[in-house]
Motif scaffolding. Structure first.
Motif, PDB file in Angstrom:
ATOM      1  N   TRP A 146      17.576 -44.797  42.891  1.00  9.22           N
ATOM      2  CA  TRP A 146      18.839 -44.611  42.178  1.00  9.22           C
ATOM      3  C   TRP A 146      18.653 -44.423  40.678  1.00  9.22           C
ATOM      4  O   TRP A 146      19.462 -43.756  40.013  1.00  9.22           O
ATOM      5  N   ARG A 147      17.581 -44.939  40.116  1.00  2.00           N
ATOM      6  CA  ARG A 147      17.359 -44.835  38.673  1.00  2.00           C
ATOM      7  C   ARG A 147      17.127 -43.395  38.241  1.00  2.00           C
ATOM      8  O   ARG A 147      17.625 -42.949  37.201  1.00  2.00           O
ATOM      9  N   TRP A 148      16.393 -42.645  39.038  1.00  2.00           N
ATOM     10  CA  TRP A 148      16.097 -41.260  38.668  1.00  2.00           C
ATOM     11  C   TRP A 148      17.350 -40.385  38.690  1.00  2.00           C
ATOM     12  O   TRP A 148      17.422 -39.386  37.964  1.00  2.00           O
ATOM     13  N   ALA A 149      18.331 -40.748  39.491  1.00  3.06           N
ATOM     14  CA  ALA A 149      19.582 -39.987  39.501  1.00  3.06           C
ATOM     15  C   ALA A 149      20.268 -40.084  38.137  1.00  3.06           C
ATOM     16  O   ALA A 149      20.721 -39.076  37.573  1.00  3.06           O
ATOM     17  N   PHE A 150      20.348 -41.281  37.569  1.00  6.30           N
ATOM     18  CA  PHE A 150      20.960 -41.464  36.246  1.00  6.30           C
ATOM     19  C   PHE A 150      20.151 -40.750  35.159  1.00  6.30           C
ATOM     20  O   PHE A 150      20.718 -40.090  34.279  1.00  6.30           O
ATOM     21  N   ILE A 151      18.851 -40.895  35.208  1.00 10.78           N
ATOM     22  CA  ILE A 151      17.992 -40.318  34.160  1.00 10.78           C
ATOM     23  C   ILE A 151      18.068 -38.799  34.175  1.00 10.78           C
ATOM     24  O   ILE A 151      18.221 -38.152  33.121  1.00 10.78           O
ATOM     25  N   THR A 152      17.980 -38.190  35.351  1.00  6.90           N
ATOM     26  CA  THR A 152      17.993 -36.730  35.465  1.00  6.90           C
ATOM     27  C   THR A 152      19.316 -36.135  34.996  1.00  6.90           C
ATOM     28  O   THR A 152      19.351 -35.193  34.193  1.00  6.90           O
ATOM     29  N   ILE A 153      20.421 -36.684  35.485  1.00  2.00           N
ATOM     30  CA  ILE A 153      21.729 -36.120  35.167  1.00  2.00           C
ATOM     31  C   ILE A 153      22.093 -36.374  33.705  1.00  2.00           C
ATOM     32  O   ILE A 153      22.706 -35.530  33.043  1.00  2.00           O
ATOM     33  N   GLY A 154      21.685 -37.522  33.159  1.00  2.00           N
ATOM     34  CA  GLY A 154      21.914 -37.772  31.741  1.00  2.00           C
ATOM     35  C   GLY A 154      21.172 -36.782  30.863  1.00  2.00           C
ATOM     36  O   GLY A 154      21.716 -36.299  29.856  1.00  2.00           O
ATOM     37  N   ALA A 155      19.952 -36.437  31.222  1.00  2.00           N
ATOM     38  CA  ALA A 155      19.166 -35.483  30.438  1.00  2.00           C
ATOM     39  C   ALA A 155      19.826 -34.105  30.429  1.00  2.00           C
ATOM     40  O   ALA A 155      19.840 -33.403  29.405  1.00  2.00           O
ATOM     41  N   ILE A 156      20.381 -33.712  31.567  1.00  2.00           N
ATOM     42  CA  ILE A 156      21.085 -32.425  31.637  1.00  2.00           C
ATOM     43  C   ILE A 156      22.269 -32.415  30.668  1.00  2.00           C
ATOM     44  O   ILE A 156      22.540 -31.414  29.992  1.00  2.00           O
ATOM     45  N   GLY A 157      22.984 -33.535  30.560  1.00  2.00           N
ATOM     46  CA  GLY A 157      24.132 -33.613  29.671  1.00  2.00           C
ATOM     47  C   GLY A 157      23.758 -33.479  28.206  1.00  2.00           C
ATOM     48  O   GLY A 157      24.508 -32.885  27.416  1.00  2.00           O
ATOM     49  N   VAL A 158      22.619 -34.023  27.803  1.00  2.00           N
ATOM     50  CA  VAL A 158      22.179 -33.898  26.414  1.00  2.00           C
ATOM     51  C   VAL A 158      21.946 -32.433  26.062  1.00  2.00           C
ATOM     52  O   VAL A 158      22.345 -31.956  24.981  1.00  2.00           O
ATOM     53  N   VAL A 159      21.320 -31.698  26.964  1.00  2.00           N
ATOM     54  CA  VAL A 159      21.105 -30.264  26.744  1.00  2.00           C
ATOM     55  C   VAL A 159      22.447 -29.526  26.710  1.00  2.00           C
ATOM     56  O   VAL A 159      22.657 -28.626  25.879  1.00  2.00           O
ATOM     57  N   ALA A 160      23.361 -29.913  27.568  1.00  2.00           N
ATOM     58  CA  ALA A 160      24.667 -29.262  27.623  1.00  2.00           C
ATOM     59  C   ALA A 160      25.434 -29.410  26.316  1.00  2.00           C
ATOM     60  O   ALA A 160      26.159 -28.490  25.905  1.00  2.00           O
ATOM     61  N   ALA A 161      25.296 -30.547  25.656  1.00  2.00           N
ATOM     62  CA  ALA A 161      25.992 -30.758  24.390  1.00  2.00           C
ATOM     63  C   ALA A 161      25.593 -29.704  23.360  1.00  2.00           C
ATOM     64  O   ALA A 161      26.439 -29.193  22.597  1.00  2.00           O
ATOM     65  N   ILE A 162      24.327 -29.349  23.335  1.00  2.00           N
ATOM     66  CA  ILE A 162      23.839 -28.318  22.408  1.00  2.00           C
ATOM     67  C   ILE A 162      24.429 -26.961  22.768  1.00  2.00           C
ATOM     68  O   ILE A 162      24.867 -26.190  21.893  1.00  2.00           O
TER      69      ILE A 162
END
Length: 434
Positions: free
Chosen positions: A179-195
């Protein structure tokens, strides 16, 4: 009513006004950000079972995590963020918010215990508070009147797609890794999306479709708050929507756990079938509600309230069927109908509030709407379901979560009564004005 002219002579008085250049890009981009917003938010409910097993927490603690703790920060920050966005660049506020909630989502994956996860979820709520209100105002200043109901219907596909992807990707990643990798992966995508958002969207002129609007006007904070809470139309819409969200969040935060615990679905089955139910049911509901509201509200504004009231009345027997169903395929059939009819209120609430206030009040008014909706719905709905489930379990109820979900039924009746009251006020105002 006479038609008004928008930029470049666009006729904005009817529902056939053409969209200005770039409007579709703005709408799709904002919807994509909303997808990430809800994807991050839905992960907790999707991964409830492995999180409970890993951190040794009960339903009550899980309910507080996804409800009260998250909503306290979300609701308290939404109002000052709305006030700030009404006075500054709304796109910049949105970009910063997306970066914060995405980084906090990654932090959820690194939480070693319940307090750390609670702090991370509070920070997610802090960031997400700056996502929706600025987007509402950007859409209102980008899309002409008569097209906004459908535009908000498209925008509000964000929660649908986000929740579906949260279930599909979250459960799949958790099943393959943890379950931890689900949070880490999707959070990283959001940081890129902000840019990416900062590169694609420019700040639209405030009040571009509002006659005699002073673009330099800045709405004062407390008078705007007082205007909102003393306006019976705005408050009834906020309270009716809050009562509806008590159901939708109470159900949504525990649906995956309920389907696994009570209906026997595996995490892999949830990733496929429950995700499809969300996508089909909620997605069609959002699109249909936007079309129906645009069409009916052009005849009478009371449709902003009567349409949600009728849809919730239809949803009640379907909801009871979902909770009762002896097998998960039958439960998902009922849930598809529930998801279709449960969300007609959302486009109605947003469109009505945006039309009832001045352009310089729109972000703050949206934040106040979300304050009431989310404190009642997001803050109290999951908290109630989790607490009452743990209470029933302590009393020896072998199906405590099922019993807890039954207790959401009276809130359907409360929401219907509030929307019916609002519809009567809107009809009365029209008769006085006419």
């Amino acid at each position: 009513m006479t038609a008004q002219a928008g930029p470049a002579g666009i006729d904005i008085g009817g529902s056939t006004a053409p969209l200005p250049k770039g409007a579709r890009t703005v709408l799709i981009t904002l919807c994509a950000v909303y997808v990430l917003n809800f994807l991050d938010r839905s992960l907790l409910g999707t991964l409830a079972k492995p999180i409970q097993e890993s951190l040794q927490i009960d339903d009550a603690a899980l309910g507080r995590l996804g409800g009260l703790y998250f909503a306290l920060f979300y609701c308290l920050i939404a109002v000052p963020v709305g006030w700030l966005a009404d006075r500054t660049n709304r796109v910049n506020v949105l970009v910063l918010a997306c970066a914060i909630w995405s980084g906090a989502t990654m932090a959820c994956g690194f939480a070693a215990n319940y307090p750390q996860l609670a702090i991370a979820r509070m920070t997610v709520g802090f960031g997400e508070a700056g996502g929706v209100p600025p987007s509402y105002a950007i859409i209102t200043d980008t899309i002409p009147p008569g097209r906004r109901g459908f535009a908000f219907g498209i925008y509000n596909l964000g929660p649908v797609i986000g929740a579906a992807l949260g279930v599909a990707f979250g459960a799949s990643i958790a099943a393959a890794f943890n379950w931890r990798w689900a949070f880490i992966t999707i959070g990283a995508i959001g940081v890129v999306a902000a840019i990416i958002v900062r590169l694609l969207i420019s700040e639209p002129p405030r009040g571009r479709y509002d006659a005699n609007h002073d673009a330099a006007a800045k709405a004062p904070f407390w008078p705007t708050v007082r205007m909102f809470v003393t306006n019976p139309i705005l408050m009834l819409m906020a309270l009716g929507s809050g009562a509806t969200q008590f159901i939708t969040y109470g159900l949504g935060n525990f649906a995956a756990l309920f389907l696994g615990r009570e209906k026997g679905m595996s995490l892999g089955q949830i990733a496929i079938w429950y995700a499809l139910v969300i996508l089909i049911g909620m997605g069609l509901g959002m699109l249909a509600s936007g079309r129906v509201i645009d069409r009916r509200a052009s005849v009478s504004k009371s449709a902003y309230a009567s349409v949600p009231a009728m849809s919730l009345a239809v949803a009640i027997p379907l909801y009871l069927g979902f909770v009762w169903a002896p097998s998960w395929p039958l439960a998902l059939c009922f849930l598809t109908g529930v998801n279709f009819f449960n969300y007609f209120y959302l486009s109605s609430a947003v469109a009505l509030v945006q039309e009832e206030v001045r352009p310089d009040q729109r972000v703050l008014a949206s934040a106040l709407l979300l304050l009431f909706m989310n404190f009642i719905g997001l803050g109290l709905g999951p908290t109630w379901v989790g607490w009452i489930s743990s209470h029933f379990a302590a009393q020896g109820d072998a199906h405590s979560l099922q019993s807890a979900l039954y207790t959401l039924t009276p809130f359907y009746l409360l929401a219907i009564l509030l929307f019916a009251w609002l519809a009567s006020l809107l009809r009365r105002r029209r008769s006085i004005a006419g």
